[in-house]
Design an enzyme around this catalytic site. Structure first.
Site, PDB file in Angstrom:
ATOM      1  CD  GLU A  21      -2.812  -0.929   2.545  1.00 24.96           C
ATOM      2  OE1 GLU A  21      -3.869  -1.573   2.579  1.00 24.96           O
ATOM      3  OE2 GLU A  21      -2.417  -0.204   3.492  1.00 24.96           O
ATOM      4  CE  LYS A  71       5.350   4.510   6.833  1.00 23.25           C
ATOM      5  NZ  LYS A  71       5.098   5.885   7.292  1.00 23.25           N
ATOM      6  NE  ARG A  97      -2.456   3.990  11.891  1.00 25.49           N
ATOM      7  CZ  ARG A  97      -1.650   3.031  12.349  1.00 25.49           C
ATOM      8  NH1 ARG A  97      -0.359   3.269  12.507  1.00 25.49           N
ATOM      9  NH2 ARG A  97      -2.128   1.829  12.624  1.00 25.49           N
ATOM     10  NE  ARG A 130       2.134   7.017  15.705  1.00 16.07           N
ATOM     11  CZ  ARG A 130       2.726   6.295  14.757  1.00 16.07           C
ATOM     12  NH1 ARG A 130       2.739   6.720  13.510  1.00 16.07           N
ATOM     13  NH2 ARG A 130       3.299   5.150  15.051  1.00 16.07           N
ATOM     14  CD  GLU A 175      -1.106   8.621   7.426  1.00 16.77           C
ATOM     15  OE1 GLU A 175      -0.009   9.178   7.569  1.00 16.77           O
ATOM     16  OE2 GLU A 175      -1.428   7.577   8.022  1.00 16.77           O
ATOM     17  CG  PHE A 227      -4.499   2.551   6.314  1.00 21.65           C
ATOM     18  CD1 PHE A 227      -4.263   1.674   7.358  1.00 21.65           C
ATOM     19  CD2 PHE A 227      -4.137   3.878   6.463  1.00 21.65           C
ATOM     20  CE1 PHE A 227      -3.693   2.107   8.541  1.00 21.65           C
ATOM     21  CE2 PHE A 227      -3.559   4.329   7.644  1.00 21.65           C
ATOM     22  CZ  PHE A 227      -3.337   3.437   8.688  1.00 21.65           C
ATOM     23  NE  ARG A 234       7.827  -0.417  16.425  1.00 22.08           N
ATOM     24  CZ  ARG A 234       7.447   0.733  15.868  1.00 22.08           C
ATOM     25  NH1 ARG A 234       7.275   0.805  14.557  1.00 22.08           N
ATOM     26  NH2 ARG A 234       7.236   1.804  16.618  1.00 22.08           N
ATOM     27  CE  LYS A 289       9.001   2.059  10.187  1.00 28.23           C
ATOM     28  NZ  LYS A 289       8.722   3.142  11.154  1.00 28.23           N
TER      29      LYS A 289
END
Length: 507
Positions: A209, A211, A216, A231, A260, A300, A372, A378
């Site tokens: 996707e 970025k 966020r 976030r 986003e 997303f 995470r 990423k």
């Protein structure tokens, strides 16, 4: 409970590198605080480096000149919390003077150890190695609960302090579930070195996707009520009417989605990140800002729809639900592939469109709120600069006794000096810390026993960064984003360091 008890525990935690010892020290303090839910909430927040009030309007400028410390501890935890709450409510004419008076009154009643703790807490510099997993383990130990139970409650409640207060008061943590209107910790991504690396780590096929370099947002809708969270779980609903309107236009009753918010140019290329970030300021004139800097929203991921939780659903199922609900103009570009060439072309096209890189999402990955995980990776290009170390701060926690946080300067050809553009303590290995502690003693200017050690501008360091943003904190008006040390350049003279113009060119 006295503030002194928290300050001493913080010092003890910072002084040890042992995870077990850190957990035990914090757990002992929490056990003493239980079952007082207010006390537990405050302590967990503070030792996590946060304030329950989140923002109270006190910056480093208000903390530069402090009164002499009190000889004996007298401040209570709840009393200090009440004072901080009072400071945070001040606004309008004369509020700055009132805030300064309350800060001075608070610090004059604090001992030296308490002043040090408060200074670092309010300045966002309480680095003692007690965040995240260590704090969750300490709560679990104090409450006699499995760590996984505490972590899940914190994840779904969006707040470890609230989970700690519940667990230490005997409440059942299984009541913490995804609830529309209550933000949860966002899923975070690990880093992949390339699209090929991402494909390999996801078993040969993945979902790429675009970025976006925006902000966020977590979007909650219950009937016609919409709440928008950052976030860090701050409520910014009133500042983002465009996001509210786009959400209300969706054919859904209840919704929790990930997205986003981003400011775009007329040609749909992204504006600089700072333009988007300016819309999130607490004092922004929303109507005026919307007229000159309108935001777009791109969804997303979807975590809940009309009574159905999707946290445990695989990425493919969540994206199918998203596609069925959100029109294409409000979704990020996406590619599902096993072909490295197609993936590389997608990355190139995304970068050419002005975005910062791509995300790779494993097709079978669950949504790991607040964690995470390798399910998200990423991939983005890395900028590097050769800068000069101007000063360094003594470390804390695992880095106690080491010179750690370095002040970075870019060369100014006009003056022959250097302009500070940021700080970092990221990317340093143990060997690097040992080396730089010795090296910086050699080039120190003046005493080395203070918190900040000034240096002769002789040492060049290569740093990686994600970009540059405007900042009033540094004299050059710019600050590095997510800077981390790559290596020290013994082969380079300070005269060969990158200039402030080179830094500006990345803006």
């Amino acid at each position: 409970m006295l503030l002194h008890d928290v300050a001493i525990t913080s010092m003890d935690v910072a002084a040890t590198s042992s995870r077990l010892t850190k957990v035990a020290r914090i757990a002992a303090l929490l056990h003493r605080a239980a079952p007082d839910t207010q006390l537990v909430t405050i302590i967990v927040s503070w030792l996590s480096g946060e304030l329950p009030q989140r923002h109270i309007g006190v910056g480093w400028a208000a903390l530069r000149s402090l009164p002499p410390p009190a000889p004996q501890p007298a401040l209570t935890v709840t009393g200090v919390d009440a004072t901080l709450s009072k400071i945070g409510t001040l606004s309008g004419k004369g509020s700055q003077a009132q805030r300064a008076a309350l800060v001075a009154e608070l610090f004059s009643a604090a001992t030296e150890a308490e002043q040090t703790f408060l200074l670092r807490l309010l300045g966002g510099e309480l680095r003692q190695g007690a965040k995240g997993g260590i704090m969750a383990d300490a709560v679990a130990q104090a409450a006699g609960l499995p760590a996984a139970t505490v972590q899940r409650a914190a994840m779904l409640g969006g707040d470890l302090a609230a989970a700690a207060a519940a667990g230490l008061s005997g409440a059942a943590l299984d009541t913490f579930t995804l609830r529309v209107g209550r933000p949860i910790g966002p899923m975070l991504a690990q880093t992949a070195t390339s699209v090929h690396d991402a494909l390999e780590r996801h078993g040969g096929t993945t979902i790429f996707e675009a970025k976006l370099d925006g902000a966020r947002v977590q979007i909650h809708r219950a009937n016609d009520q919409v709440r928008i969270y950052t976030r860090s779980l701050d409520d910014v609903t009133a500042r983002l009417p465009e996001v509210v309107e786009a959400t209300l236009a969706l054919p859904v009753r209840d919704l929790v989605a990930d997205g986003e918010a981003i400011a775009l140019c007329p040609d749909n290329r992204p504006q600089r990140f700072q333009v988007t970030a300016s819309r999130f300021g607490r004092s922004v004139d929303v109507a005026a800002a919307r007229a000159t800097q309108p935001l777009s929203v791109f969804f997303f991921d979807i975590l809940h729809r009309d009574g159905t939780d999707l946290l445990e659903a695989p990425t493919t199922e969540r994206l199918a639900a998203l596609d069925a609900l959100v029109p294409a103009r409000h979704r990020v570009d996406r590619l599902i592939t096993s072909d490295p060439t197609d993936a590389a072309n997608f990355l190139d096209a995304t970068l050419a469109a002005g975005h910062e890189g791509v995300m790779a999402k494993a097709p079978a990955a669950r949504y790991l709120a607040g964690r995470r995980g390798a399910g998200w990776l990423k991939v983005k290009p890395v900028h590097t600069l050769d800068l000069v170390v101007l000063a360094v701060e003594w470390g804390s926690g695992r880095r106690r006794g080491k010179l750690s946080n370095i002040h970075l300067g870019a060369r100014d050809p006009a003056t022959g000096g250097f302009v500070m553009v940021g700080k970092t303590f990221k990317g340093m290995t143990d060997a690097m810390l040992d080396w730089q502690t010795t090296r910086f003693h050699e080039i120190a200017v003046g005493p080395t026993d203070g918190y900040v050690v000034q240096l002769r501008p002789e040492q060049v360091v290569e740093v990686a960064l994600d970009g540059v943003q405007r900042s009033s904190r540094y004299p050059g008006g710019l600050a590095l984003r997510f800077a981390r040390v790559v290596r020290y350049r013994a082969d380079k003279d300070p005269a060969e360091a990158d200039t402030i113009d080179a830094v500006r060119a990345l803006y």
